[in-house]
Design an enzyme around this catalytic site. Sequence first.
Site, mmCIF file in Angstrom:
data_model
loop_
_atom_site.group_PDB
_atom_site.id
_atom_site.type_symbol
_atom_site.label_atom_id
_atom_site.label_comp_id
_atom_site.label_asym_id
_atom_site.label_seq_id
_atom_site.Cartn_x
_atom_site.Cartn_y
_atom_site.Cartn_z
ATOM 1 N N ASP A 163 9.293 1.015 11.491
ATOM 2 C CA ASP A 163 8.066 0.303 11.892
ATOM 3 C C ASP A 163 7.724 0.512 13.368
ATOM 4 O O ASP A 163 6.591 0.829 13.716
ATOM 5 C CB ASP A 163 8.219 -1.210 11.652
ATOM 6 C CG ASP A 163 8.042 -1.569 10.182
ATOM 7 O OD1 ASP A 163 7.318 -0.852 9.479
ATOM 8 O OD2 ASP A 163 8.640 -2.574 9.753
ATOM 9 N N ASP A 185 11.883 -19.739 20.737
ATOM 10 C CA ASP A 185 13.155 -19.181 20.253
ATOM 11 C C ASP A 185 12.961 -17.831 19.561
ATOM 12 O O ASP A 185 13.831 -16.967 19.616
ATOM 13 C CB ASP A 185 13.917 -20.175 19.357
ATOM 14 C CG ASP A 185 13.130 -20.550 18.132
ATOM 15 O OD1 ASP A 185 11.899 -20.636 18.235
ATOM 16 O OD2 ASP A 185 13.729 -20.743 17.057
ATOM 17 N N GLY A 243 7.494 -12.085 15.180
ATOM 18 C CA GLY A 243 8.118 -11.970 13.858
ATOM 19 C C GLY A 243 8.717 -10.585 13.677
ATOM 20 O O GLY A 243 9.008 -9.875 14.661
ATOM 21 N N ASN A 290 14.174 -0.796 6.829
ATOM 22 C CA ASN A 290 13.014 -0.662 5.936
ATOM 23 C C ASN A 290 13.043 0.638 5.130
ATOM 24 O O ASN A 290 12.155 0.872 4.318
ATOM 25 C CB ASN A 290 11.689 -0.813 6.703
ATOM 26 C CG ASN A 290 11.273 0.443 7.426
ATOM 27 O OD1 ASN A 290 12.079 1.343 7.661
ATOM 28 N ND2 ASN A 290 10.013 0.525 7.788
ATOM 29 N N LYS A 338 15.020 -7.048 4.071
ATOM 30 C CA LYS A 338 15.352 -6.108 5.153
ATOM 31 C C LYS A 338 16.744 -6.349 5.745
ATOM 32 O O LYS A 338 17.422 -5.410 6.154
ATOM 33 C CB LYS A 338 14.295 -6.164 6.259
ATOM 34 C CG LYS A 338 12.964 -5.550 5.834
ATOM 35 C CD LYS A 338 11.979 -5.535 6.984
ATOM 36 C CE LYS A 338 10.721 -4.783 6.572
ATOM 37 N NZ LYS A 338 9.794 -4.594 7.686
ATOM 38 N N LEU A 391 0.834 -1.218 0.000
ATOM 39 C CA LEU A 391 0.000 0.000 0.000
ATOM 40 C C LEU A 391 0.860 1.256 0.000
ATOM 41 O O LEU A 391 0.347 2.369 -0.075
ATOM 42 C CB LEU A 391 -0.915 0.010 1.226
ATOM 43 C CG LEU A 391 -1.918 -1.141 1.324
ATOM 44 C CD1 LEU A 391 -2.802 -0.970 2.557
ATOM 45 C CD2 LEU A 391 -2.789 -1.212 0.083
HETATM 46 P P1 NAP Z 1 6.228 -12.578 10.406
HETATM 47 O O1 NAP Z 1 7.603 -12.059 10.492
HETATM 48 O O2 NAP Z 1 5.889 -13.692 9.497
HETATM 49 O O3 NAP Z 1 5.777 -12.997 11.913
HETATM 50 C C1 NAP Z 1 4.500 -13.484 12.195
HETATM 51 C C2 NAP Z 1 4.417 -13.886 13.656
HETATM 52 O O4 NAP Z 1 3.080 -14.340 13.895
HETATM 53 C C3 NAP Z 1 5.339 -15.042 14.027
HETATM 54 O O5 NAP Z 1 5.678 -14.958 15.391
HETATM 55 C C4 NAP Z 1 4.420 -16.241 13.763
HETATM 56 O O6 NAP Z 1 4.783 -17.383 14.483
HETATM 57 C C5 NAP Z 1 3.120 -15.715 14.299
HETATM 58 N N1 NAP Z 1 1.975 -16.442 13.772
HETATM 59 C C6 NAP Z 1 1.667 -16.659 12.453
HETATM 60 N N2 NAP Z 1 0.524 -17.368 12.372
HETATM 61 C C7 NAP Z 1 0.117 -17.604 13.640
HETATM 62 C C8 NAP Z 1 -0.985 -18.293 14.207
HETATM 63 N N3 NAP Z 1 -1.915 -18.867 13.443
HETATM 64 N N4 NAP Z 1 -1.079 -18.347 15.557
HETATM 65 C C9 NAP Z 1 -0.150 -17.760 16.333
HETATM 66 N N5 NAP Z 1 0.930 -17.102 15.867
HETATM 67 C C10 NAP Z 1 1.050 -17.024 14.536
HETATM 68 O O7 NAP Z 1 5.213 -11.406 10.024
HETATM 69 P P2 NAP Z 1 5.315 -9.854 10.414
HETATM 70 O O8 NAP Z 1 5.974 -9.134 9.309
HETATM 71 O O9 NAP Z 1 5.857 -9.749 11.796
HETATM 72 O O10 NAP Z 1 3.780 -9.438 10.372
HETATM 73 C C11 NAP Z 1 2.905 -9.821 11.438
HETATM 74 C C12 NAP Z 1 1.595 -9.049 11.317
HETATM 75 O O11 NAP Z 1 1.864 -7.654 11.437
HETATM 76 C C13 NAP Z 1 0.885 -9.221 9.967
HETATM 77 O O12 NAP Z 1 -0.485 -9.383 10.209
HETATM 78 C C14 NAP Z 1 1.107 -7.928 9.230
HETATM 79 O O13 NAP Z 1 0.003 -7.585 8.423
HETATM 80 C C15 NAP Z 1 1.225 -6.957 10.392
HETATM 81 N N6 NAP Z 1 2.054 -5.787 10.046
HETATM 82 C C16 NAP Z 1 1.471 -4.557 10.066
HETATM 83 C C17 NAP Z 1 2.199 -3.439 9.774
HETATM 84 C C18 NAP Z 1 1.531 -2.096 9.805
HETATM 85 O O14 NAP Z 1 2.144 -1.107 9.391
HETATM 86 N N7 NAP Z 1 0.317 -1.997 10.277
HETATM 87 C C19 NAP Z 1 3.570 -3.546 9.455
HETATM 88 C C20 NAP Z 1 4.151 -4.815 9.439
HETATM 89 C C21 NAP Z 1 3.372 -5.923 9.734
HETATM 90 P P3 NAP Z 1 5.081 -18.810 13.733
HETATM 91 O O15 NAP Z 1 6.483 -18.714 13.226
HETATM 92 O O16 NAP Z 1 4.886 -19.793 14.811
HETATM 93 O O17 NAP Z 1 4.086 -18.922 12.605
#
Ligand code: NAP
Length: 294
Positions: free
Chosen positions: A103, A154, A129, A87, A67, A17
Amino acid sequence: MATVRSGVVGHPVAHSLSPIMHNAAYKHLGLDWNYEAIDLEPANAREGISDIFNQGCGGLNVTMPHKYLAFKISIAHGAANRLESVNTLIADDKGSLHGYSTDGDGIVNFLSSQNIDSDGMRILVIGAGGAARAICDSLVQVNANVLVTARKLDQSLNIVEAVMAHQTIGKSRIQGTLDIVDWSVRNNYIQECDLVINATPVGMTKEKKRDTSTPIDTSKLASNQIVLDTIYHPIETELLTQASEIGCKTFNGIGMLIHQGALAFNIMTGEKAPLEIMEKAIREHLREDESGIS
Ligand code: NAP
């Protein structure tokens, strides 16, 4: 003078976006800049970023999976250095790249814009994450007391290591704290927090289908608590719907998105970002996108 090129590099990146909000901001300020989404496969990313800057570029945002590469090829500042994740990239007069991470500060700035002072706040961050990492870091920097919980221990340990390794460096010691809560008992800690942040994709719309699950047991929430979901698609996740029924103050991820983008905009252009214009552009786009979700 030619139009200044800027954009976001990632893979995939078409869903981003960022072009919508940055181009709206350029137009509003009358800047002759253009912002595009540039897909770079991992094998070509280092050369691709270098080519873009060599051809002339006002700045680049960087998203997954580049990143860490952006950190490696730049002089990283602040959070980007602590998290080894960049970023936002700009080049100086000599052509050296400088890297930033906006972020985490985006969420802190958003909270302040809502008159929420993170200093001393007790905050539960769900997920560990990339987003959670940046959020935990920035909140600890502003003296919040953060608990992080994730399915994989971890991941939480990695965050604590990255963030707390830097707390004793520098003149003043940071007062914020960061502790881990085991995923299996996360619901027991909800009541002792002022703010709960979902940084997992649980609740996110996928392929036009609404996910009605929540990452916590919302019956543990009370009306004096705040719930922030980093997700912005859908605009209101099931977590936010249930939390607002209980009477909690709720926020979706649009605020964080806009504020991290605004910080990147400031770094690239040197101009103050027009937040309302960026938010309006994003909201209009998301409203159109929400139609047709089942
Ligand atoms: P990421 O690096 O893939 O990390 C995702 C995290 O969520 C990991 O700890 C993962 O654990 C966990 N997770 C995934 N599916 C899960 C489930 N079903 N139940 C419990 N834990 C789960 O992703 P990210 O970049 O951090 O993004 C995470 C969220 O933040 C996304 O929804 C994204 O849209 C949002 N976000 C928003 C912004 C914003 O500006 N608003 C910016 C960045 C990200 P596992 O390894 O165990 O799957």
